[in-house]
Design a protein around this motif. Structure first.
Motif, PDB file in Angstrom:
ATOM      1  N   LEU A 197       0.755  -1.219   0.176  1.00  0.00           N
ATOM      2  CA  LEU A 197      -0.086   0.108   0.104  1.00  0.00           C
ATOM      3  C   LEU A 197       0.683   1.282   0.049  1.00  0.00           C
ATOM      4  O   LEU A 197       0.252   2.358   0.153  1.00  0.00           O
ATOM      5  N   SER A 198       2.157   1.171  -0.136  1.00  0.00           N
ATOM      6  CA  SER A 198       2.888   2.391  -0.037  1.00  0.00           C
ATOM      7  C   SER A 198       3.693   2.482  -1.224  1.00  0.00           C
ATOM      8  O   SER A 198       3.877   1.378  -2.102  1.00  0.00           O
ATOM      9  N   GLU A 199       4.678   3.493  -1.097  1.00  0.00           N
ATOM     10  CA  GLU A 199       5.748   3.694  -2.309  1.00  0.00           C
ATOM     11  C   GLU A 199       6.918   4.454  -1.926  1.00  0.00           C
ATOM     12  O   GLU A 199       6.796   4.934  -0.706  1.00  0.00           O
ATOM     13  N   GLY A 200       7.671   4.607  -2.517  1.00  0.00           N
ATOM     14  CA  GLY A 200       9.189   5.581  -2.230  1.00  0.00           C
ATOM     15  C   GLY A 200       9.522   5.075  -0.913  1.00  0.00           C
ATOM     16  O   GLY A 200       9.897   3.708  -0.786  1.00  0.00           O
ATOM     17  N   GLN A 201      10.234   5.827  -0.089  1.00  0.00           N
ATOM     18  CA  GLN A 201      10.909   5.745   1.185  1.00  0.00           C
ATOM     19  C   GLN A 201      10.060   4.942   2.117  1.00  0.00           C
ATOM     20  O   GLN A 201      10.487   4.115   2.674  1.00  0.00           O
ATOM     21  N   THR A 202       8.681   5.099   2.041  1.00  0.00           N
ATOM     22  CA  THR A 202       7.809   4.469   2.943  1.00  0.00           C
ATOM     23  C   THR A 202       7.870   2.852   2.664  1.00  0.00           C
ATOM     24  O   THR A 202       7.989   1.966   3.551  1.00  0.00           O
ATOM     25  N   ARG A 203       7.902   2.457   1.318  1.00  0.00           N
ATOM     26  CA  ARG A 203       7.779   0.886   1.007  1.00  0.00           C
ATOM     27  C   ARG A 203       9.357   0.499   1.313  1.00  0.00           C
ATOM     28  O   ARG A 203       9.351  -0.585   1.812  1.00  0.00           O
ATOM     29  N   GLN A 204      10.284   1.351   1.026  1.00  0.00           N
ATOM     30  CA  GLN A 204      11.636   0.907   1.290  1.00  0.00           C
ATOM     31  C   GLN A 204      11.710   0.329   2.807  1.00  0.00           C
ATOM     32  O   GLN A 204      12.547  -0.495   3.242  1.00  0.00           O
ATOM     33  N   TRP A 205      11.090   1.360   3.782  1.00  0.00           N
ATOM     34  CA  TRP A 205      11.193   1.264   5.107  1.00  0.00           C
ATOM     35  C   TRP A 205      10.535  -0.095   5.548  1.00  0.00           C
ATOM     36  O   TRP A 205      10.799  -0.751   6.521  1.00  0.00           O
ATOM     37  N   ALA A 206       9.208  -0.393   4.602  1.00  0.00           N
ATOM     38  CA  ALA A 206       8.625  -1.513   4.943  1.00  0.00           C
ATOM     39  C   ALA A 206       8.981  -2.778   4.586  1.00  0.00           C
ATOM     40  O   ALA A 206       9.046  -3.918   5.224  1.00  0.00           O
ATOM     41  N   ILE A 207       9.883  -2.728   3.465  1.00  0.00           N
ATOM     42  CA  ILE A 207      10.687  -4.002   3.018  1.00  0.00           C
ATOM     43  C   ILE A 207      11.889  -4.455   4.072  1.00  0.00           C
ATOM     44  O   ILE A 207      11.996  -5.481   4.502  1.00  0.00           O
ATOM     45  N   ALA A 208      12.427  -3.191   4.387  1.00  0.00           N
ATOM     46  CA  ALA A 208      13.557  -3.423   5.558  1.00  0.00           C
ATOM     47  C   ALA A 208      12.873  -4.261   6.994  1.00  0.00           C
ATOM     48  O   ALA A 208      13.414  -4.967   7.421  1.00  0.00           O
ATOM     49  N   GLY A 209      11.520  -3.356   7.218  1.00  0.00           N
ATOM     50  CA  GLY A 209      11.010  -4.018   8.496  1.00  0.00           C
ATOM     51  C   GLY A 209      10.461  -5.363   8.118  1.00  0.00           C
ATOM     52  O   GLY A 209      10.301  -6.080   9.054  1.00  0.00           O
ATOM     53  N   LEU A 210      10.107  -5.897   6.962  1.00  0.00           N
ATOM     54  CA  LEU A 210       9.415  -7.250   6.657  1.00  0.00           C
ATOM     55  C   LEU A 210      10.903  -8.274   6.701  1.00  0.00           C
ATOM     56  O   LEU A 210      10.568  -9.192   7.390  1.00  0.00           O
ATOM     57  N   VAL A 211      11.797  -7.996   6.224  1.00  0.00           N
ATOM     58  CA  VAL A 211      13.204  -8.730   6.151  1.00  0.00           C
ATOM     59  C   VAL A 211      13.523  -8.888   7.723  1.00  0.00           C
ATOM     60  O   VAL A 211      13.887  -9.924   8.253  1.00  0.00           O
ATOM     61  N   GLY A 212      13.629  -7.500   8.423  1.00  0.00           N
ATOM     62  CA  GLY A 212      13.999  -7.755   9.780  1.00  0.00           C
ATOM     63  C   GLY A 212      12.997  -8.635  10.693  1.00  0.00           C
ATOM     64  O   GLY A 212      13.433  -9.553  11.553  1.00  0.00           O
ATOM     65  N   ALA A 213      11.632  -8.251  10.764  1.00  0.00           N
ATOM     66  CA  ALA A 213      10.743  -9.295  11.323  1.00  0.00           C
ATOM     67  C   ALA A 213      10.992 -10.685  10.959  1.00  0.00           C
ATOM     68  O   ALA A 213      10.920 -11.578  11.871  1.00  0.00           O
ATOM     69  N   ALA A 214      11.207 -11.141   9.723  1.00  0.00           N
ATOM     70  CA  ALA A 214      11.440 -12.598   9.348  1.00  0.00           C
ATOM     71  C   ALA A 214      12.797 -12.931  10.140  1.00  0.00           C
ATOM     72  O   ALA A 214      12.786 -14.212  10.436  1.00  0.00           O
ATOM     73  N   ARG A 215      13.654 -12.200  10.049  1.00  0.00           N
ATOM     74  CA  ARG A 215      15.027 -12.623  10.751  1.00  0.00           C
ATOM     75  C   ARG A 215      14.711 -12.754  12.146  1.00  0.00           C
ATOM     76  O   ARG A 215      15.329 -13.736  12.749  1.00  0.00           O
ATOM     77  N   ARG A 216      14.168 -12.049  12.679  1.00  0.00           N
ATOM     78  CA  ARG A 216      13.939 -12.212  14.325  1.00  0.00           C
ATOM     79  C   ARG A 216      12.906 -13.370  14.501  1.00  0.00           C
ATOM     80  O   ARG A 216      12.971 -14.145  15.658  1.00  0.00           O
ATOM     81  N   SER A 217      11.962 -13.515  13.634  1.00  0.00           N
ATOM     82  CA  SER A 217      11.096 -14.790  13.974  1.00  0.00           C
ATOM     83  C   SER A 217      11.932 -16.085  13.822  1.00  0.00           C
ATOM     84  O   SER A 217      11.812 -17.081  14.679  1.00  0.00           O
ATOM     85  N   ALA A 218      12.789 -16.203  12.576  1.00  0.00           N
ATOM     86  CA  ALA A 218      13.598 -17.290  12.814  1.00  0.00           C
ATOM     87  C   ALA A 218      14.686 -17.376  13.844  1.00  0.00           C
ATOM     88  O   ALA A 218      14.987 -18.524  14.307  1.00  0.00           O
ATOM     89  N   LEU A 219      15.121 -16.178  14.386  1.00  0.00           N
ATOM     90  CA  LEU A 219      16.060 -16.312  15.662  1.00  0.00           C
ATOM     91  C   LEU A 219      15.206 -16.905  16.899  1.00  0.00           C
ATOM     92  O   LEU A 219      15.891 -17.679  17.573  1.00  0.00           O
ATOM     93  N   TRP A 220      13.897 -16.834  16.977  1.00  0.00           N
ATOM     94  CA  TRP A 220      13.290 -17.453  18.053  1.00  0.00           C
ATOM     95  C   TRP A 220      12.478 -18.703  17.659  1.00  0.00           C
ATOM     96  O   TRP A 220      11.882 -19.163  18.421  1.00  0.00           O
ATOM     97  N   GLY A 221      12.766 -19.236  16.575  1.00  0.00           N
ATOM     98  CA  GLY A 221      12.405 -20.396  16.308  1.00  0.00           C
ATOM     99  C   GLY A 221      10.892 -20.278  15.534  1.00  0.00           C
ATOM    100  O   GLY A 221      10.457 -21.498  15.449  1.00  0.00           O
ATOM    101  N   ALA A 222      10.489 -19.357  15.182  1.00  0.00           N
ATOM    102  CA  ALA A 222       8.835 -19.211  14.716  1.00  0.00           C
ATOM    103  C   ALA A 222       8.946 -19.609  12.990  1.00  0.00           C
ATOM    104  O   ALA A 222      10.337 -19.266  12.524  1.00  0.00           O
ATOM    105  N   ASP A 223       8.033 -20.124  12.495  1.00  0.00           N
ATOM    106  CA  ASP A 223       7.943 -20.541  11.060  1.00  0.00           C
ATOM    107  C   ASP A 223       7.599 -19.256  10.387  1.00  0.00           C
ATOM    108  O   ASP A 223       6.443 -18.714  10.717  1.00  0.00           O
ATOM    109  N   THR A 224       8.229 -19.032   9.376  1.00  0.00           N
ATOM    110  CA  THR A 224       7.742 -17.589   8.650  1.00  0.00           C
ATOM    111  C   THR A 224       6.816 -18.116   7.231  1.00  0.00           C
ATOM    112  O   THR A 224       6.374 -17.286   6.682  1.00  0.00           O
TER     113      THR A 224
END
Length: 386
Positions: free
Chosen positions: A332-359
């Motif tokens: 639903l976003s574009e530009g810098q907001t989308r780039q921030w959201a993509i970084a947030g998505l990758v970070g959330a997936a990394r942390r999910s894997a760190l705590w053993g959750a299935d992504t």
């Protein structure tokens, strides 16, 4: 008398000459009308279609490499390679458009043939050229998988909303699997970095909140939009509000978990708490930049007994629950907001894997892999005649 005869014949011939001239003009004009014009060159596909097609081609190539590595281990395939093949199979099916793509598996060992790249329009920057050698080892496969993930995430930053979300999900999953595969085979971590969040800048251009009609595509135009999302959430202000609330709840969860975690888990949890406080502040700043209302901070949240009994698993669940929230914001976003959201998505997936959750196979995308189209059967191998 002779002059009169000549003049008479001349007068009789004039209509015939005029008729022949008219017929010649008609024939000439018909010839011009029937002559085929220059065929128009086909229009260049939109960027989103080019990015999808390139992603499909590269995913199929890496899948073929994984299958080849799995069959070359003398009956003892590496589980990490098998998991990579399974993931890439799901990604290939998710990226496939039935009736438009006709990919085939490489016919020659170690080579990605032109048949595998025939689905990609000409001129696509990230498309895989024909006759590209397949990675010959699991470590090389991990490296190329990370590079593919980086390209998918880069394309997601500029693609259309629904396709951006799909590409971001594919890139995130491939990035995590590249790390898992490299660790499993003892290879060094990939040099491809995770996408970095941009430095946010800007201000609300007006005092009036942005309306859903001016905040990006509606959920109806976004494939795989989170099931159950209401109309208010299917807008940029709604997605930003959901992100703020998700991060604030996660901050509270980490604060509670730190009172119960001990040993080596306490250090990472403390680091992640600081990270989530920064993410909550970033989501609030983005809300103000887009003239969207900022949800008020709650005094606390109710944590389930299972969270209190097993805080590490509870943190994994919190991190995984943020994936569709960030997926909505990507779409639903574009530009810098989308780039921030993509970084947030990758970070959330990394942390999910760190705590053993299935992504899942597509982090941030609510989709059932069983509903993806089936891949076409590979073309039969041609046996050369002696």
């Amino acid at each position: 008398m002779k002059d009169d005869s000549r003049e008479k014949r001349r007068r009789e011939l004039m209509p015939r000459i005029a008729l022949l001239a008219c017929l010649a003009l008609v024939v000439a004009s018909l010839g011009l009308g029937w002559s085929p014009g220059r065929p128009k060159e086909p229009a260049e596909p939109p960027f989103s279609e080019q990015a999808r097609s390139a992603a499909l081609t590269e995913t199929l190539r890496l899948r073929a490499a994984g299958e080849q590595l799995g069959t070359s281990t003398a009956g003892d395939p590496q589980p990490a390679v098998a998991r990579t093949v399974s993931l890439l199979t799901s990604h290939s099916r998710a990226l496939l458009v039935p009736g438009h793509d006709a990919p085939a598996a490489p016919a020659s060992p170690g080579i990605a043939t032109a048949a595998a790249s025939s689905a990609v329009p000409s001129g696509v920057p990230s498309a895989v050229p024909s006759a590209v050698p397949l990675p010959a080892s699991a470590a090389a496969l991990a490296t190329e998988l990370a590079a593919s993930a980086s390209q998918r995430l880069a394309d997601a930053s500029v693609a259309d909303g629904g396709m951006a979300r799909l590409l971001a999900a594919v890139g995130t999953a491939q990035l995590l699997q590249a790390s898992a595969l490299a660790a499993a085979v003892g290879a060094p971590a990939s040099a491809v970095p995770d996408p970095a969040a941009p430095q946010l800048s800007g201000a609300c251009p007006s005092a009036a909140p942005a309306s859903p009609s001016s905040s990006g595509p509606s959920s109806g135009s976004i494939p795989g939009f989170s099931a159950g999302a209401d109309a208010a959430a299917a807008s940029l202000p709604g997605a930003l509000a959901a992100t703020v609330e998700s991060e604030l709840e996660t901050v509270y969860g980490y604060q509670v978990a730190l009172t119960r975690l001990g040993g080596p888990a306490a250090g990472p949890a403390s680091e992640q708490l600081a990270r989530h406080e920064a993410l909550a502040a970033g989501a609030e700043e983005l809300s103000r930049m887009h003239c969207a209302p900022v949800p008020p901070r709650a005094a606390g949240y109710t944590m389930a007994p299972a969270f209190l009994a097993s805080p590490a698993a509870g943190l994994g669940g919190l991190e995984a629950s943020a994936l569709p929230v960030y997926g909505d914001l990507v779409a639903l976003s574009e530009g810098q907001t989308r780039q921030w959201a993509i970084a947030g998505l990758v970070g959330a997936a990394r942390r999910s894997a760190l705590w053993g959750a299935d992504t899942g196979v597509l982090p941030g995308l609510a989709a059932d892999p069983n509903q993806f189209p089936e891949l076409p059967a590979p073309a039969p191998a041609v046996t050369p005649t002696p």
